[in-house]
Design an enzyme around this catalytic site. Structure first.
Site, mmCIF file in Angstrom:
data_model
loop_
_atom_site.group_PDB
_atom_site.id
_atom_site.type_symbol
_atom_site.label_atom_id
_atom_site.label_comp_id
_atom_site.label_asym_id
_atom_site.label_seq_id
_atom_site.Cartn_x
_atom_site.Cartn_y
_atom_site.Cartn_z
ATOM 1 N N HIS A 161 0.850 -1.205 0.000
ATOM 2 C CA HIS A 161 0.000 0.000 0.000
ATOM 3 C C HIS A 161 0.886 1.256 0.000
ATOM 4 O O HIS A 161 0.730 2.138 -0.839
ATOM 5 C CB HIS A 161 -0.911 -0.038 1.233
ATOM 6 N N GLU A 162 1.840 1.292 0.940
ATOM 7 C CA GLU A 162 2.718 2.464 1.048
ATOM 8 C C GLU A 162 3.623 2.584 -0.174
ATOM 9 O O GLU A 162 3.891 3.689 -0.651
ATOM 10 C CB GLU A 162 3.569 2.385 2.313
ATOM 11 N N HIS A 188 1.947 4.323 -2.960
ATOM 12 C CA HIS A 188 2.021 5.793 -2.796
ATOM 13 C C HIS A 188 3.391 6.271 -3.275
ATOM 14 O O HIS A 188 3.505 7.233 -4.027
ATOM 15 C CB HIS A 188 1.940 6.185 -1.309
HETATM 16 ZN ZN LIG Z 1 -2.268 5.267 2.280
#
Ligand SMILES: [Zn+2]
Length: 395
Positions: free
Chosen positions: A66-67, A70
């Site tokens: 998830h990170e 980003h």
């Molecule tokens: Zn996030």
């Protein structure tokens, strides 16, 4: 988020573990042991524990992904990423600089939830291909995948709540920013919504706690408290950045840093200069050539009995090892640099000539003076003076 263990690099991004992560890793593993233990009473303890540990590891891999999404979207759009850190409440991707425009901010923010939805659907699809369905009896592999599917979708939904600094708050900020063109206002509005969301969490947590939910209620309230802190900090940081707009290092630095000779002893410096003037920072060298800097911090590192015999040359911080700044650098950039280097002050140099010192203290004084006269937008002297432009995303 500083005290953490570095695990290594993925796609050039440093991955770290904050110490608080170990607590949540243990709690999640234990709650998974309970969950899998109740799934099928015929499973052996070994299978329950193995499933729990594998699931917990895959869950943290999901958060890193998830990170990382980003981070990779940020990098693809020209924003460099320093690190990803896992901590008790999820993960944080720390960018070197904020997003330059609303569109970039939007895509960086939305990338994380998209990754979580993709992982979640992938988990469900894989479980289904192994024969999982709501009616079918769970086997360890489908139970693990089913849980991962569920938790990743939940993670995406939670992160899409429009309270800054959650991803949803960043998306809200990007939309407001894109519509009005005013990044600061957008952050302040998103941070206000974030505070309201945080209060909602705290209230819900307290109500559930008194409703008998026990630890679950406390946990929700704790997440709310954390979000509240983060939203307030973001709000204050914007205020600081807005206040310091246009202020340069030259405007706030103190030029009156006393100069001392490199072969002076620590004892002489303390007796004749430090204790007499109350000044805490000294430049070592001659007017033509600065060789280093000495502050009370370096002096404290020398045993008192050795003060008379130790020349400043041996304990000073050599100028070559110090980050220096130019007089026309923006104060906010100097502050960011101090945060990154973890120092309280920086020497100001211009064309090899020492001009003075600039410190967090100078910036704080300026903010305080402006606050006293009600000049600033929303000055708070208590605003965290560390890396105000550091952009983080919490998940
Ligand atoms: Zn996030």
């Amino acid at each position: 988020m500083k005290p953490s263990i570095t695990l290594g690099r993925l796609f050039g991004v440093q991955i770290g573990l904050h110490y608080s992560w170990f607590i949540i890793a243990l709690l999640i593993t234990l709650s998974l042991v309970g969950h899998f233990g109740a799934t099928d009473p015929n499973w052996s303890r070994a299978i329950v524990w193995a499933s729990a540990v594998i699931t917990a590891v895959l869950f943290f891999v999901s958060i890193v992904l998830h990170e990382l999404s980003h981070a990779l979207v940020a990098r693809a759009r020209g924003v460099s990423v320093r690190s990803i850190t896992l901590f008790a409440l999820g993960g944080v991707a720390t960018m070197e600089t904020p997003a330059p425009d609303a569109k970039t901010e939007f895509w960086i923010a939305v990338a994380g939830p998209i990754a979580s939805v993709a992982i979640g659907l992938g988990g469900y699809a894989l479980a289904a291909s192994l024969g999982w369905s709501p009616q079918a009896e769970a086997i360890p592999s489908t139970a693990v995948l089913g849980w991962l599917g569920y938790i990743n979708i939940s993670l995406a939904v939670f992160n899409l709540i429009p309270g800054f600094p959650l991803d949803g708050g960043r998306i809200l900020r990007a939309i407001l920013w894109g519509r009005s063109g005013d990044a600061d206002r957008a952050t302040m509005t998103a941070a206000r919504v974030g505070q309201a969301v945080a209060f909602g969490f705290i209230l819900l947590g307290v109500m559930r706690f008194f409703g008998g939910a026990g630890f679950g209620g406390v946990w929700i309230a704790f997440i709310g408290w954390f979000l509240l802190q983060a939203a307030q900090a973001s709000y204050a940081q914007v205020a600081v950045v807005a206040d310091l707009r246009g202020v340069r290092v030259r405007d706030i630095m103190s030029p009156d840093c006393e100069m001392v000779s490199a072969n002076m002893s620590v004892q002489t410096l303390v007796d004749d200069h430090l204790l007499r003037t109350g000044q805490r920072c000294f430049v070592v060298g001659d007017p033509g050539r600065i060789v280093g800097l000495i502050t009370s911090h370096e002096i404290k590192g020398v045993a008192r009995g050795r003060w008379a015999r130790t020349p400043l040359n041996d304990v000073m911080r050599p100028i070559g090892q110090l980050r220096t700044v130019q007089p026309d650098m923006l104060a906010i950039d100097a502050l960011t640099l101090m945060g990154r280097e973890d120092v309280n002050q920086l020497p100001v140099m211009s064309e090899g000539k020492f001009e003075g010192m600039v410190g967090r203290r100078h910036i704080l004084q300026l903010l305080q003076a402006r606050a006293d006269l009600n000049m600033p937008v929303t000055a708070k002297a208590t605003a965290p003076l560390t890396d105000p432009r550091e952009a983080s995303s919490v998940s």
